[in-house]
Design a protein around this motif. Structure first.
Motif, PDB file in Angstrom:
ATOM      1  N   GLN A  17      18.606 -31.580  51.419  1.00 52.35           N
ATOM      2  CA  GLN A  17      19.828 -31.948  50.663  1.00 52.35           C
ATOM      3  C   GLN A  17      20.017 -30.963  49.384  1.00 52.35           C
ATOM      4  O   GLN A  17      21.230 -30.581  49.160  1.00 52.35           O
ATOM      5  CB  GLN A  17      19.733 -33.303  50.366  1.00 52.35           C
ATOM      6  N   ALA A  18      18.979 -30.722  48.689  1.00 46.29           N
ATOM      7  CA  ALA A  18      19.090 -29.750  47.557  1.00 46.29           C
ATOM      8  C   ALA A  18      19.543 -28.455  47.847  1.00 46.29           C
ATOM      9  O   ALA A  18      20.462 -27.863  47.281  1.00 46.29           O
ATOM     10  CB  ALA A  18      17.642 -29.740  46.932  1.00 46.29           C
ATOM     11  N   ASP A  21      23.153 -28.524  48.653  1.00 43.92           N
ATOM     12  CA  ASP A  21      23.984 -28.925  47.306  1.00 43.92           C
ATOM     13  C   ASP A  21      24.255 -27.486  46.502  1.00 43.92           C
ATOM     14  O   ASP A  21      25.132 -27.270  45.857  1.00 43.92           O
ATOM     15  CB  ASP A  21      23.181 -29.857  46.487  1.00 43.92           C
ATOM     16  N   LYS A  52      25.352 -34.137  58.431  1.00 49.00           N
ATOM     17  CA  LYS A  52      26.040 -33.001  57.969  1.00 49.00           C
ATOM     18  C   LYS A  52      26.424 -31.935  59.049  1.00 49.00           C
ATOM     19  O   LYS A  52      26.728 -30.875  58.444  1.00 49.00           O
ATOM     20  CB  LYS A  52      24.847 -32.462  56.771  1.00 49.00           C
ATOM     21  N   LYS A 174      14.961 -27.032  42.780  1.00 51.96           N
ATOM     22  CA  LYS A 174      16.249 -26.738  41.999  1.00 51.96           C
ATOM     23  C   LYS A 174      15.656 -25.795  40.939  1.00 51.96           C
ATOM     24  O   LYS A 174      16.874 -25.097  40.234  1.00 51.96           O
ATOM     25  CB  LYS A 174      16.597 -28.091  41.545  1.00 51.96           C
TER      26      LYS A 174
END
Length: 291
Positions: A17-18, A21, A52, A174
């Motif tokens: 997911q990161a 994003d 997704k 991140k």
């Protein structure tokens, strides 16, 4: 930037997911079929891919090498491995144009290999973390790209710590994604001589040996507490899962600290250990319990 992702478990879900994003184009995800004999208490990478609309496959370990031409054709900038359980062949690692990166649940070079959170708790560590590193043919041996540490409380279980490590993994990713997106991979040496490699754990490894110290037994209980298979002992002809213990006391006067094993005093259950210390068994139940 384009990527192929090998992922499973909560870390796989959260790190995938990161990437999304951050705008990384994920062309393919490789994940696992859930084992029907395993307690599946964690998130589903396959379900996230379906939500997704990301293409995904679930190959067996023996099928991986045959996928090399497919991955070569995709020509990803990066390969990412987030708690993927199979060794990824070197021929596949070389498909990455920039780098192949793996997220490992320890502060490398410590606790390389399998079940790093469980092993760290078993050894009484007060700290662990997540490390993103370059993938090589040898597991968990490549240069370190980023790390984030987390504390391990004296009574925290593997599930408690794994939740922290899962968040740390996302934080690591991140922190380095801005550089990765620019094609730059920060790296520092992974000094293997300063750590150790550990193999997988089997349910039988959860057997309590009361000749060990009270701290060692407490650490074992925490390291394999449910939803992991659990520490266990035999009592009055029955195998029982020991799910939670307490070291601090106070303990009743009637305990015999000279004989290792389980004792029941004043309707409380205690384990007497090899260092003539007691720990209280706060939760236990028959191993054949079905609910």
């Amino acid at each position: 930037m384009r990527a192929v992702v090998f992922a499973y478990h909560d870390v796989g879900v959260n790190c995938l997911q990161a990437l999304l994003d951050a705008g990384i184009q994920v062309d393919l995800v490789l994940t696992h079929h859930d084992d029907p004999h395993e307690n599946i208490w964690f998130g589903s990478v396959a379900r996230l891919c379906e939500e997704k609309q990301i293409p995904y496959i679930q190959p067996s370990a023996s099928e991986l090498l045959s996928l090399t031409p497919k991955l070569q054709a995709l020509a990803p900038d990066y390969l990412f491995s987030f708690y993927y359980r199979y060794m990824i062949p070197a021929d596949i690692l070389s498909c990455a144009r920039i780098a192949a990166l793996n997220m490992h649940g320890s502060l490398l070079p410590k606790y390389r290999g399998r079940a790093p959170v469980n092993w760290a708790i078993l050894h009484g560590e007060s700290e662990t973390g997540a490390s993103l590193h370059i993938m090589e043919a040898k597991p968990d041996a490549g240069d370190i790209v980023g790390q984030v540490a987390v504390t391990i409380g004296p009574d925290e279980t593997a599930t408690d710590v794994f939740a922290k490590v899962s968040k740390a993994a996302v934080a690591v990713l991140k922190s380095v994604l801005p550089q990765l997106i620019q094609g730059q991979v920060p790296r520092k040496p992974n000094l293997l001589s300063e750590g150790s490699y550990f193999g997988g754990r089997k349910p039988e490894d959860g057997r309590i040996h009361w000749a060990q110290t009270a701290q060692q037994v407490h650490n074992l209980v925490r390291a394999v507490a449910p939803p992991y298979p659990g520490a266990f002992t035999d009592f009055q002809g029955q195998t029982r899962i020991v799910a939670k213990t307490h070291l601090g006391g106070p303990f009743p006067q009637g305990l015999n600290l000279q004989t290792p094993g389980v004792q029941v005093v004043d309707n409380r259950v205690f384990g007497i250990c090899g260092d003539q210390r007691a720990l209280e068994i706060l939760e236990w139940y028959p191993a054949n319990k079905t609910s």
